[in-house]
Motif scaffolding. Structure first.
Motif, PDB file in Angstrom:
ATOM      1  N   LYS A  11     -33.952 -30.146  -0.076  1.00 47.72           N
ATOM      2  CA  LYS A  11     -35.384 -30.457   0.031  1.00 47.72           C
ATOM      3  C   LYS A  11     -35.859 -30.920  -1.342  1.00 47.72           C
ATOM      4  O   LYS A  11     -35.236 -30.599  -2.363  1.00 47.72           O
ATOM      5  N   PRO A  12     -36.977 -31.669  -1.395  1.00 44.67           N
ATOM      6  CA  PRO A  12     -37.445 -32.149  -2.700  1.00 44.67           C
ATOM      7  C   PRO A  12     -37.560 -31.049  -3.757  1.00 44.67           C
ATOM      8  O   PRO A  12     -37.149 -31.248  -4.904  1.00 44.67           O
ATOM      9  N   GLY A  13     -38.057 -29.884  -3.387  1.00 45.81           N
ATOM     10  CA  GLY A  13     -38.194 -28.789  -4.341  1.00 45.81           C
ATOM     11  C   GLY A  13     -36.873 -28.207  -4.798  1.00 45.81           C
ATOM     12  O   GLY A  13     -36.811 -27.506  -5.802  1.00 45.81           O
ATOM     13  N   GLU A  14     -35.797 -28.492  -4.067  1.00 48.08           N
ATOM     14  CA  GLU A  14     -34.470 -28.003  -4.428  1.00 48.08           C
ATOM     15  C   GLU A  14     -33.696 -28.994  -5.299  1.00 48.08           C
ATOM     16  O   GLU A  14     -32.633 -28.661  -5.810  1.00 48.08           O
ATOM     17  N   MET A  15     -34.230 -30.207  -5.439  1.00 51.04           N
ATOM     18  CA  MET A  15     -33.552 -31.209  -6.272  1.00 51.04           C
ATOM     19  C   MET A  15     -33.627 -30.774  -7.729  1.00 51.04           C
ATOM     20  O   MET A  15     -34.668 -30.319  -8.197  1.00 51.04           O
ATOM     21  N   LEU A  17     -33.018 -31.871 -11.732  1.00 54.11           N
ATOM     22  CA  LEU A  17     -32.976 -33.062 -12.571  1.00 54.11           C
ATOM     23  C   LEU A  17     -31.581 -33.341 -13.110  1.00 54.11           C
ATOM     24  O   LEU A  17     -31.113 -34.484 -13.082  1.00 54.11           O
ATOM     25  N   ASP A  86     -39.092 -38.878  -1.459  1.00 54.76           N
ATOM     26  CA  ASP A  86     -38.801 -37.505  -1.900  1.00 54.76           C
ATOM     27  C   ASP A  86     -38.542 -37.456  -3.402  1.00 54.76           C
ATOM     28  O   ASP A  86     -39.012 -36.555  -4.099  1.00 54.76           O
ATOM     29  N   LEU A  87     -37.795 -38.440  -3.910  1.00 58.03           N
ATOM     30  CA  LEU A  87     -37.510 -38.488  -5.344  1.00 58.03           C
ATOM     31  C   LEU A  87     -38.779 -38.742  -6.154  1.00 58.03           C
ATOM     32  O   LEU A  87     -38.976 -38.151  -7.215  1.00 58.03           O
ATOM     33  N   ASP A  88     -39.643 -39.615  -5.640  1.00 54.41           N
ATOM     34  CA  ASP A  88     -40.895 -39.909  -6.346  1.00 54.41           C
ATOM     35  C   ASP A  88     -41.834 -38.709  -6.365  1.00 54.41           C
ATOM     36  O   ASP A  88     -42.562 -38.504  -7.335  1.00 54.41           O
ATOM     37  N   VAL A  89     -41.791 -37.888  -5.319  1.00 54.72           N
ATOM     38  CA  VAL A  89     -42.596 -36.663  -5.296  1.00 54.72           C
ATOM     39  C   VAL A  89     -42.062 -35.664  -6.325  1.00 54.72           C
ATOM     40  O   VAL A  89     -42.813 -35.081  -7.098  1.00 54.72           O
ATOM     41  N   ARG A  90     -40.756 -35.493  -6.338  1.00 60.87           N
ATOM     42  CA  ARG A  90     -40.137 -34.493  -7.209  1.00 60.87           C
ATOM     43  C   ARG A  90     -40.076 -34.938  -8.671  1.00 60.87           C
ATOM     44  O   ARG A  90     -40.320 -34.155  -9.580  1.00 60.87           O
ATOM     45  N   PHE A  91     -39.736 -36.215  -8.890  1.00 55.17           N
ATOM     46  CA  PHE A  91     -39.582 -36.762 -10.245  1.00 55.17           C
ATOM     47  C   PHE A  91     -40.345 -38.081 -10.353  1.00 55.17           C
ATOM     48  O   PHE A  91     -39.742 -39.160 -10.296  1.00 55.17           O
TER      49      PHE A  91
END
Length: 120
Positions: A11-15, A17, A86-91
């Motif tokens: 999930k995005p929160g589990e990504m 960096l 998802d990547l843009d939300v997380r990073f």
């Protein structure tokens, strides 16, 4: 009867960096991201790279495990797409910077899309 295990997608929160940047440290994987940046889902058989199919499969798994791509299986066929939102939300801004740098530095141009069998 053969059962196929479903791929795990963080999930995005589990990504993480460091996992995302490590996955993007290979020119073939950057090339795959460049190809998938158009937002289209691609069959694995459409992807062209100067590596063996088993190596291409490894690169796709690394991208999936880091959360960069999503893999969908339909029977014997596998499809992959970039998880840009998802990547843009997380990073925020990371993918735009990676893609801009890859274009500017000509990284990943050996990867493309071709006609052909999209079964894997």
């Amino acid at each position: 009867m053969v059962t196929m295990k479903q791929a795990r997608h963080p999930k995005p929160g589990e990504m993480v960096l460091t996992e995302v940047t490590a996955a993007l440290s290979d020119p073939i994987r950057v090339g795959l991201v460049r190809v998938l940046a158009d937002g289209r889902e691609r069959g694995w058989g459409e992807l062209r790279a100067p590596v063996a199919k088993s190596t291409l499969s490894h690169h796709l798994r690394v991208l999936r495990d880091a959360g960069i791509t999503r893999t969908r299986q339909e029977g014997t066929r596998c499809f992959v797409m970039l998880r840009r939102e998802d990547l843009d939300v997380r990073f925020p801004g990371l993918m735009a910077a990676v893609l801009a740098a890859a274009i500017a530095d000509d990284v990943g141009t050996q990867v493309g899309v071709g006609e052909g069998d999209s079964t894997r």
